[in-house]
Design a protein around this motif. Structure first.
Motif, PDB file in Angstrom:
ATOM      1  N   PRO A 160     -25.047   2.790 -11.592  1.00 12.07           N
ATOM      2  CA  PRO A 160     -23.928   2.282 -10.783  1.00 12.07           C
ATOM      3  C   PRO A 160     -24.232   1.004 -10.019  1.00 12.07           C
ATOM      4  O   PRO A 160     -23.311   0.275  -9.661  1.00 12.07           O
ATOM      5  CB  PRO A 160     -23.640   3.444  -9.818  1.00 12.07           C
ATOM      6  N   ILE A 161     -25.509   0.714  -9.769  1.00 15.19           N
ATOM      7  CA  ILE A 161     -25.809  -0.487  -8.975  1.00 15.19           C
ATOM      8  C   ILE A 161     -26.285  -1.646  -9.828  1.00 15.19           C
ATOM      9  O   ILE A 161     -26.553  -2.730  -9.305  1.00 15.19           O
ATOM     10  CB  ILE A 161     -26.869  -0.177  -7.892  1.00 15.19           C
ATOM     11  N   LEU A 162     -26.397  -1.458 -11.138  1.00 20.51           N
ATOM     12  CA  LEU A 162     -26.938  -2.510 -12.001  1.00 20.51           C
ATOM     13  C   LEU A 162     -25.929  -3.633 -12.177  1.00 20.51           C
ATOM     14  O   LEU A 162     -24.715  -3.401 -12.251  1.00 20.51           O
ATOM     15  CB  LEU A 162     -27.315  -1.927 -13.363  1.00 20.51           C
ATOM     16  N   ASN A 163     -26.473  -4.862 -12.260  1.00 20.86           N
ATOM     17  CA  ASN A 163     -25.655  -6.059 -12.500  1.00 20.86           C
ATOM     18  C   ASN A 163     -24.559  -6.238 -11.454  1.00 20.86           C
ATOM     19  O   ASN A 163     -23.483  -6.776 -11.739  1.00 20.86           O
ATOM     20  CB  ASN A 163     -25.038  -6.006 -13.900  1.00 20.86           C
ATOM     21  N   ARG A 164     -24.826  -5.804 -10.242  1.00 23.57           N
ATOM     22  CA  ARG A 164     -23.898  -5.976  -9.130  1.00 23.57           C
ATOM     23  C   ARG A 164     -24.673  -6.468  -7.913  1.00 23.57           C
ATOM     24  O   ARG A 164     -25.870  -6.242  -7.795  1.00 23.57           O
ATOM     25  CB  ARG A 164     -23.212  -4.649  -8.768  1.00 23.57           C
ATOM     26  N   ARG A 165     -23.960  -7.124  -7.020  1.00 22.15           N
ATOM     27  CA  ARG A 165     -24.570  -7.564  -5.764  1.00 22.15           C
ATOM     28  C   ARG A 165     -24.232  -6.538  -4.691  1.00 22.15           C
ATOM     29  O   ARG A 165     -23.062  -6.299  -4.394  1.00 22.15           O
ATOM     30  CB  ARG A 165     -24.049  -8.939  -5.367  1.00 22.15           C
ATOM     31  N   ILE A 166     -25.267  -5.916  -4.138  1.00 16.14           N
ATOM     32  CA  ILE A 166     -25.057  -4.875  -3.134  1.00 16.14           C
ATOM     33  C   ILE A 166     -25.926  -5.157  -1.916  1.00 16.14           C
ATOM     34  O   ILE A 166     -26.864  -5.956  -1.969  1.00 16.14           O
ATOM     35  CB  ILE A 166     -25.379  -3.472  -3.689  1.00 16.14           C
ATOM     36  N   GLU A 167     -25.602  -4.484  -0.826  1.00 16.97           N
ATOM     37  CA  GLU A 167     -26.399  -4.588   0.395  1.00 16.97           C
ATOM     38  C   GLU A 167     -26.958  -3.212   0.737  1.00 16.97           C
ATOM     39  O   GLU A 167     -26.245  -2.205   0.630  1.00 16.97           O
ATOM     40  CB  GLU A 167     -25.545  -5.116   1.552  1.00 16.97           C
ATOM     41  N   LEU A 168     -28.215  -3.191   1.137  1.00 17.68           N
ATOM     42  CA  LEU A 168     -28.845  -1.940   1.536  1.00 17.68           C
ATOM     43  C   LEU A 168     -29.932  -2.212   2.562  1.00 17.68           C
ATOM     44  O   LEU A 168     -30.223  -3.371   2.890  1.00 17.68           O
ATOM     45  CB  LEU A 168     -29.389  -1.177   0.328  1.00 17.68           C
ATOM     46  N   THR A 169     -30.553  -1.154   3.043  1.00 18.04           N
ATOM     47  CA  THR A 169     -31.602  -1.266   4.058  1.00 18.04           C
ATOM     48  C   THR A 169     -32.964  -1.218   3.384  1.00 18.04           C
ATOM     49  O   THR A 169     -33.224  -0.334   2.554  1.00 18.04           O
ATOM     50  CB  THR A 169     -31.480  -0.132   5.083  1.00 18.04           C
ATOM     51  N   ALA A 170     -33.838  -2.155   3.721  1.00 16.60           N
ATOM     52  CA  ALA A 170     -35.189  -2.210   3.175  1.00 16.60           C
ATOM     53  C   ALA A 170     -36.195  -1.990   4.301  1.00 16.60           C
ATOM     54  O   ALA A 170     -35.849  -1.880   5.481  1.00 16.60           O
ATOM     55  CB  ALA A 170     -35.434  -3.539   2.475  1.00 16.60           C
ATOM     56  N   LEU A 171     -37.470  -1.931   3.903  1.00 16.74           N
ATOM     57  CA  LEU A 171     -38.547  -1.589   4.839  1.00 16.74           C
ATOM     58  C   LEU A 171     -39.668  -2.607   4.733  1.00 16.74           C
ATOM     59  O   LEU A 171     -40.133  -2.918   3.633  1.00 16.74           O
ATOM     60  CB  LEU A 171     -39.078  -0.192   4.503  1.00 16.74           C
ATOM     61  N   ARG A 172     -40.092  -3.139   5.872  1.00 16.14           N
ATOM     62  CA  ARG A 172     -41.246  -4.034   5.890  1.00 16.14           C
ATOM     63  C   ARG A 172     -42.538  -3.216   5.982  1.00 16.14           C
ATOM     64  O   ARG A 172     -42.508  -2.026   6.289  1.00 16.14           O
ATOM     65  CB  ARG A 172     -41.159  -5.003   7.072  1.00 16.14           C
ATOM     66  N   ARG A 173     -43.645  -3.890   5.756  1.00 16.60           N
ATOM     67  CA  ARG A 173     -44.931  -3.202   5.797  1.00 16.60           C
ATOM     68  C   ARG A 173     -45.203  -2.587   7.166  1.00 16.60           C
ATOM     69  O   ARG A 173     -45.825  -1.528   7.265  1.00 16.60           O
ATOM     70  CB  ARG A 173     -46.041  -4.186   5.431  1.00 16.60           C
ATOM     71  N   ASP A 174     -44.719  -3.269   8.228  1.00 18.65           N
ATOM     72  CA  ASP A 174     -44.974  -2.761   9.577  1.00 18.65           C
ATOM     73  C   ASP A 174     -44.011  -1.661   9.991  1.00 18.65           C
ATOM     74  O   ASP A 174     -44.025  -1.218  11.150  1.00 18.65           O
ATOM     75  CB  ASP A 174     -44.912  -3.908  10.593  1.00 18.65           C
ATOM     76  N   ARG A 176     -40.641  -1.789  10.065  1.00 19.33           N
ATOM     77  CA  ARG A 176     -39.340  -2.232  10.542  1.00 19.33           C
ATOM     78  C   ARG A 176     -38.334  -2.250   9.397  1.00 19.33           C
ATOM     79  O   ARG A 176     -38.641  -2.737   8.313  1.00 19.33           O
ATOM     80  CB  ARG A 176     -39.423  -3.617  11.170  1.00 19.33           C
ATOM     81  N   GLU A 177     -37.155  -1.719   9.665  1.00 17.38           N
ATOM     82  CA  GLU A 177     -36.083  -1.750   8.678  1.00 17.38           C
ATOM     83  C   GLU A 177     -35.222  -2.996   8.884  1.00 17.38           C
ATOM     84  O   GLU A 177     -35.068  -3.468  10.008  1.00 17.38           O
ATOM     85  CB  GLU A 177     -35.218  -0.492   8.788  1.00 17.38           C
ATOM     86  N   PHE A 178     -34.671  -3.509   7.791  1.00 10.93           N
ATOM     87  CA  PHE A 178     -33.837  -4.714   7.862  1.00 10.93           C
ATOM     88  C   PHE A 178     -32.887  -4.734   6.668  1.00 10.93           C
ATOM     89  O   PHE A 178     -33.155  -4.105   5.634  1.00 10.93           O
ATOM     90  CB  PHE A 178     -34.699  -5.980   7.893  1.00 10.93           C
ATOM     91  N   PRO A 179     -31.765  -5.449   6.766  1.00  6.23           N
ATOM     92  CA  PRO A 179     -30.790  -5.472   5.673  1.00  6.23           C
ATOM     93  C   PRO A 179     -31.164  -6.492   4.600  1.00  6.23           C
ATOM     94  O   PRO A 179     -31.679  -7.571   4.908  1.00  6.23           O
ATOM     95  CB  PRO A 179     -29.488  -5.867   6.372  1.00  6.23           C
ATOM     96  N   VAL A 180     -30.909  -6.149   3.347  1.00  9.99           N
ATOM     97  CA  VAL A 180     -31.141  -7.067   2.236  1.00  9.99           C
ATOM     98  C   VAL A 180     -29.925  -7.059   1.324  1.00  9.99           C
ATOM     99  O   VAL A 180     -29.159  -6.094   1.279  1.00  9.99           O
ATOM    100  CB  VAL A 180     -32.397  -6.699   1.409  1.00  9.99           C
ATOM    101  N   GLU A 181     -29.776  -8.170   0.595  1.00  7.37           N
ATOM    102  CA  GLU A 181     -28.789  -8.262  -0.481  1.00  7.37           C
ATOM    103  C   GLU A 181     -29.558  -8.181  -1.790  1.00  7.37           C
ATOM    104  O   GLU A 181     -30.555  -8.890  -1.982  1.00  7.37           O
ATOM    105  CB  GLU A 181     -28.031  -9.573  -0.377  1.00  7.37           C
ATOM    106  N   LEU A 182     -29.097  -7.318  -2.700  1.00  4.13           N
ATOM    107  CA  LEU A 182     -29.872  -6.970  -3.888  1.00  4.13           C
ATOM    108  C   LEU A 182     -29.034  -7.143  -5.148  1.00  4.13           C
ATOM    109  O   LEU A 182     -27.864  -6.790  -5.178  1.00  4.13           O
ATOM    110  CB  LEU A 182     -30.351  -5.514  -3.764  1.00  4.13           C
ATOM    111  N   THR A 183     -29.684  -7.705  -6.195  1.00  6.65           N
ATOM    112  CA  THR A 183     -29.085  -7.758  -7.534  1.00  6.65           C
ATOM    113  C   THR A 183     -30.126  -7.265  -8.532  1.00  6.65           C
ATOM    114  O   THR A 183     -31.230  -7.804  -8.596  1.00  6.65           O
ATOM    115  CB  THR A 183     -28.656  -9.190  -7.913  1.00  6.65           C
TER     116      THR A 183
END
Length: 453
Positions: A160-174, A176-183
Motif C-alpha cells: 500500500p505504501i509503494l510508489n507513493r509519497r507518504i509522511e511518517l515518524t522516524a528515529l535518530r540514533r540518539d 529522538r523521533e522526527f517526521p520524514v517524507e518517504l518514497t
C-alpha cells in the motif's frame, strides 16, 4: 625412342631446352608423330593455384572472424564500461543527494546507505549495511507493521505504501523521533527483489506549517477583534452624538451668560467646552475608522501628486502656523479610493506638522517610486521628534499614544486609519524613526486593484 606408337618420357625439350615431361602420339597412316611437352616446374601450377585460393579464402575467413570477434569484444567492453560509468554516475548522484537514500533486501537488511542518511539518522554506512533497517530508523511501534508489509509484498506483490509519497515518524540514533517524507519503490533483479527509498527530514516544514496555523489563528482572532472594535466604534460614534450635542449646546448657552459666572466658573465652562470638542473630534475619527471597508466605493485612477497638493492646500493654516517647509516629489498614479487615499495623506502630513521639534523649522517631504512591476512606494518624511523603534507596533494601534495628550493634541487613531486604508487597498504601511531625528512613514501600494487592468 619415338619409334613406338605412343609414349611418355622425361627429357630435354628440343625447343626450350627445359627439362620436361614429353608425350608423343603417332598419326595414324603416317610416320609422323605429335609431341607435347610440359616443363616439370610448371606441372603443379594448377594445384598451386587451387591451394593458394583455398589458403587465401581460409585467411580471409580467419580475418573476418577475427575482425568480427574483436568488434564484438569491443562492443562488450563498451557496454560494460558504459554500465560501469552509469553505475558510478548513479552512485555519485546518490552520494551527493540532499535526501537520504536507503536500499534494503527482501529481509529488510540494509544494502545501501548514502551520506545524507548518515547525517540524518546518525549511523555510518559501514554500521548500517547488513543491519535490519527497521531497528535502526523506525520507532518500536512501527517495526511490526513494516515487517508485515515486507511479507505481504513478497507473497502477493502488493504494497500500500509503494510508489507513493507518504509522511511518517522516524528515529535518530540518539532516540529522538522526527517526521520524514518517504518514497519507496521495489526493484526486481532476476529472482531477487530489493526496495529503494528516498527519505527527507521535514522537521522544518512541520514547524513552518505549525507557525502558519498559529499565525492564521492569530490573524483570525485579530480580525474578529477588529470587527468588534469597528462595531463598537460605529455604535459609539452614533450613540454618543446626541448627548454630546446637548453638552455642546448647553456649553454655548452658558457661554452667552459668562458675565454671571465667577473666574472659576468660567474656567470650568472653558474646560467643559474644550473636552466636549475633543470628544466630538474623537467620535468623528471613530466614525471614519468604522466606515473604512464597510462602505464600498469604486476604485479609479488617482494622481497622487495632485492629491498631495490638495492635502497641503487644506492644511495651509497649519502649515503657515508651523512655518513648515514642504517638498513634494514626483508621485505615481494608482488605482485607489480617492477620499480614503486623501485621508491617509492628510493624517500623515498632519502628524508630521504636529510632532515637530522645538527650535527647528519643520520640514515635510513626500516622494514616490516604483519598487517592482505593479507596486509603488510612497514616503512621507519629517525632521520632527521621531520615535523609539521599539514602539513601531504600538503607533498603528487605535488610541495608542507615545506622548501625553496635554502636549500633543489628537485622538490617537489617525495612524490606525492610515493602516486600515493601506490594507484595504492591498498594501501596507510601516515607519522608520529615531528620537529627535525625525520619522519616515512608508506606504506600499499596488498600482492596480484586483479586477482592474
Amino acid at each position: 625412342m619415338l619409334t613406338a606408337q605412343s609414349g611418355d618420357f622425361t627429357g630435354e625439350d628440343p625447343v626450350s631446352g627445359e627439362k620436361s615431361l614429353i608425350h608423343f602420339e603417332k598419326i595414324p597412316g603416317m610416320e609422323w608423330r605429335v609431341v607435347v611437352s610440359q616443363a616439370e616446374e610448371r606441372l603443379n601450377e594448377p594445384l598451386y593455384a587451387i591451394w593458394s585460393l583455398i589458403v587465401q579464402l581460409a585467411l580471409l575467413s580467419v580475418a573476418v572472424m577475427l575482425t568480427f570477434g574483436l568488434s564484438w569484444l569491443q562492443t562488450i567492453r563498451n557496454y560494460h564500461r558504459q554500465r560501469q560509468e552509469a553505475g558510478e554516475h548513479i552512485r555519485m548522484i546518490l552520494a551527493t543527494a540532499s535526501d537520504a537514500f536507503i536500499s534494503i533486501d527482501s529481509e529488510g537488511r540494509v544494502l545501501d546507505w548514502n551520506r545524507q542518511a548518515e547525517l540524518i539518522f546518525g549511523w555510518s554506512r559501514e554500521e548500517a549495511r547488513g543491519k535490519i533497517m527497521a531497528e535502526l530508523i523506525l520507532p518500536p511501534g512501527h517495526r511490526a507493521p513494516h515487517a508485515e508489509g515486507l511479507r505481504r509484498y513478497i507473497a502477493t506483490g502488493e504494497g500500500p505504501i509503494l510508489n507513493r509519497r507518504i509522511e511518517l515518524t522516524a528515529l535518530r540514533r540518539d532516540g529522538r523521533e522526527f517526521p520524514v517524507e518517504l518514497t519507496v519503490w521495489p526493484l526486481r533483479e532476476g529472482g531477487t527483489v530489493r526496495f529503494n527509498a528516498f527519505l527527507r527530514d521535514i522537521s522544518e516544514r512541520r514547524k513552518s506549517q505549525q507557525l502558519l496555523v498559529e499565525k492564521t489563528t492569530e490573524l483570525a482572532r485579530s480580525q474578529a477583534e477588529l470587527e468588534q472594535l469597528e462595531l463598537f466604534a460605529f455604535v459609539a460614534s452614533h450613540d454618543l452624538q446626541e448627548p454630546l450635542h446637548k453638552i455642546l449646546a448647553f456649553s454655548e448657552m452658558l457661554g452667552s451668560s459668562r458675565e454671571g459666572l465667577d473666574e472659576k466658573g468660567r474656567q470650568y465652562l472653558d474646560r467643559m467646552s474644550a473636552a466636549a470638542l475633543h470628544l466630538s473630534g474623537m467620535i468623528e475619527q471613530l466614525r471614519q475608522f468604522s466606515r473604512i471597508g464597510t462602505h464600498e466605493r469604486s476604485f479609479g485612477p488617482v494622481e497622487l501628486d495632485e492629491l498631495a497638493k490638495e492635502v497641503f492646500a487644506d492644511l495651509e493654516p497649519l502649515v503657515q502656523e508651523a512655518g513648515a517647509e514642504i517638498r513634494v516629489g514626483e508621485l505615481p498614479t494608482i488605482e485607489a479610493d480617492r477620499p480614503q487615499m486623501k485621508q491617509l495623506f492628510q493624517n500623515l502630513v498632519s502628524n508630521a506638522l504636529k510632532f515637530r521639534r522645538e527650535g527647528s523649522r519643520p520640514l515635510v517631504e513626500i516622494s514616490g517610486r516604483h519598487t517592482e512591476p505593479g507596486w509603488v512606494e510612497v514616503r512621507v518624511s519629517d525632521n520632527g521628534i521621531g520615535f523609539e523603534p521599539r514602539y513601531l507596533d504600538r503607533i498603528f494601534k487605535p488610541f495608542q499614544r507615545l506622548h501625553p495628550a496635554s502636549r500633543y493634541k489628537g485622538s490617537g487613531i489617525g495612524l490606525a486609519i492610515c493602516e486600515k486604508v493601506a490594507m484595504r487597498h492591498g498594501g501596507k504601511i510601516t515607519a522608520e524613526g529615531r528620537p529627535q531625528e525625525g520619522s519616515t512613514f512608508i506606504v506600499t501600494l499596488p498600482v492596480y486593484q484586483k479586477g482592474l487592468p
